[in-house]
Write an enzyme that holds these catalytic residues in place. Structure first.
Site, PDB file in Angstrom:
ATOM      1  N   ASN A 281       1.206  -8.659   3.160  1.00 33.57           N
ATOM      2  CA  ASN A 281       0.657  -9.713   4.017  1.00 33.57           C
ATOM      3  C   ASN A 281       0.832 -11.088   3.400  1.00 33.57           C
ATOM      4  OD1 ASN A 281      -0.896  -8.714   6.533  1.00 33.57           O
ATOM      5  ND2 ASN A 281      -1.431  -7.219   4.962  1.00 33.57           N
ATOM      6  N   ALA A 305      -5.301  -5.812  -3.891  1.00 30.39           N
ATOM      7  CA  ALA A 305      -4.422  -5.324  -2.829  1.00 30.39           C
ATOM      8  C   ALA A 305      -2.946  -5.557  -3.147  1.00 30.39           C
ATOM      9  CB  ALA A 305      -4.774  -5.990  -1.505  1.00 30.39           C
ATOM     10  N   GLY A 309       0.839  -3.223  -2.609  1.00 28.96           N
ATOM     11  CA  GLY A 309       1.826  -3.745  -1.677  1.00 28.96           C
ATOM     12  C   GLY A 309       1.216  -4.198  -0.372  1.00 28.96           C
ATOM     13  N   LYS A 310      -0.118  -4.358  -0.350  1.00 32.10           N
ATOM     14  CA  LYS A 310      -0.783  -4.797   0.877  1.00 32.10           C
ATOM     15  C   LYS A 310      -0.717  -6.310   1.052  1.00 32.10           C
ATOM     16  CE  LYS A 310      -4.111  -0.953   0.823  1.00 32.10           C
ATOM     17  NZ  LYS A 310      -5.534  -0.572   0.687  1.00 32.10           N
ATOM     18  N   VAL A 311      -0.650  -7.031  -0.054  1.00 34.45           N
ATOM     19  CA  VAL A 311      -0.595  -8.490  -0.035  1.00 34.45           C
ATOM     20  C   VAL A 311       0.594  -8.945  -0.871  1.00 34.45           C
ATOM     21  CG1 VAL A 311      -1.768 -10.617  -0.754  1.00 34.45           C
ATOM     22  CG2 VAL A 311      -3.079  -8.769   0.318  1.00 34.45           C
TER      23      VAL A 311
END
Length: 388
Positions: A281, A305, A309-311
């Site tokens: 993100n 995060a 790999g979420k951010v």
């Protein structure tokens, strides 16, 4: 505890429902609130809320960035009247899809059906409330008949909708919103579900069985022999497809819980499972009272995060957590957004593009799989000495 049929009145001693009706508050873009946030919210969590307002209005809503924005909603926010803030964002195109607990959507239906929830007190005799047939959500009070009549509406809708087989929660909520619009004209002003259907905004529920809506769907299967099935696989793939199609991606997280993770898991699903390196993100805003020290997902920071790999690791300056009650911070946040220069965007109407976006996800996932398969075939195997 004395037994009573749900919703039936007991001996009446106190008029607990005399408090003011809780109404959906609609932000108007108050210049005074913008002045307060810019000039008065300078440090600590006030400073973080100010930072969130600026990230949202100056970056996430900037036309050049074309950010696909997801809103996640946990906690009893619609009973507290915050549905009006969500409706305003939907109407203005400032949110492109929603992930909510089922409870928030269920209680939203009370407003669409013109039932009344009342202001009350958290310091009441709950045994007496039970005897009088009154439901309490902290300091929100309403008669148990509201639940029974809302349940009856849902069950009637399930029958007349004719839905069968596996469906996504976005499809279910869209059809539910359309039914509300047809049977209760004008209710889009008082219902998130109806407003989202009108604006083409998909609404997902990460735990569809964990609410009264899910309870009535279960009834429909058991008692009516329905084949309608909420398919979480469809939800996962639709959310991943929406994220994949976004030029940039950002989220506004209210509370945390399952809706938070259901949104954030989209990026790991793309790279970890489908082999599509989207990159994480670009923006992350959370309003929560949970703390990172307890180790739960609700309190997990955007920095944590990154490791999943979420951010995107390069955008941490565009992430913020404001530790505050959403019923305080979110109306201020929305007032600021509505009063900003970027206070309206063309709607993406993603509810009508779901099949197209999932088809593109499938194409890219197959290409990634075939590429990885070809690379593994052509790769030289490691030499093994079998005589040692």
């Amino acid at each position: 505890m004395p037994h009573r049929a749900p919703g039936s009145p007991g001996h009446k001693t106190t008029n607990y429902l005399s408090g003011k009706a809780i109404k959906y508050y609609r932000p108007r873009g108050s210049s005074d609130i913008r002045h307060l946030v810019d000039g008065g919210f300078q440090a600590f969590n006030a400073g973080r809320l100010s930072e969130a307002c600026h990230i949202f209005t100056e970056k996430m809503l900037a036309p050049a960035n074309d950010t696909t924005i997801g809103l996640t909603v946990a906690g009893a926010l619609t009973p507290a009247g915050l549905g009006g803030c969500v409706i305003e964002l939907l109407d203005r195109g400032l949110v492109d899809f929603v992930i909510s607990t089922g409870a928030n959507l269920y209680h939203d239906l009370h407003y669409a059906l013109n039932f009344t929830l009342h202001r009350g007190s958290p310091f009441l005799d709950d045994v007496e409330l039970y005897e009088q047939g009154i439901i309490r959500i902290y300091d929100v009070l309403f008669p148990a008949t509201v639940l029974l009549e809302t349940d009856a509406y849902i069950r009637d809708f399930l029958v007349r909708s004719g839905m069968s087989g596996p469906v996504s929660t976005s499809e279910f909520h869209y059809r539910l919103g359309q039914d509300l619009l047809a049977r209760h004209p004008g209710c889009e002003e008082y219902s998130v579900v109806a407003s989202a259907a009108l604006a083409g905004v998909p609404i997902y529920t990460s735990s569809p069985g964990d609410s009264s809506i899910g309870m009535n769907i279960a009834y429909h299967e058991l008692m009516n022999g329905s084949t309608l099935m909420i398919d979480p696989n469809k939800d996962v793939n639709e959310v991943c497809a929406i994220i994949l199609a976004g030029k940039q991606n950002g989220c506004v997280i209210l509370g945390g819980g399952s809706p938070k993770n259901f949104y954030l898991q989209g990026q790991p699903t793309l790279w970890e499972v489908y082999g599509i390196p989207k990159g994480g993100n670009d923006y992350f805003i959370q309003i929560t009272t949970d703390q990172v020290v307890w180790g739960g997902l609700s309190g997990a920071t955007p920095a944590e995060a990154v490791s999943w790999g979420k951010v995107n690791p390069g955008v941490l300056p565009d992430t913020v957590v404001a530790y505050c009650d959403s019923t305080i911070a979110f109306p201020l946040f929305c007032e600021y957004a509505v009063g900003s220069d970027n206070n309206r965007r063309p709607r993406k109407e993603l509810v009508h593009r779901r099949d197209e976006l999932v088809a593109d996800l499938l194409r890219q996932a197959r290409e990634s799989r075939d590429t990885r398969t070809a690379e593994s075939i052509t790769a030289q195997p490691a030499e093994v000495d079998r005589h040692r």
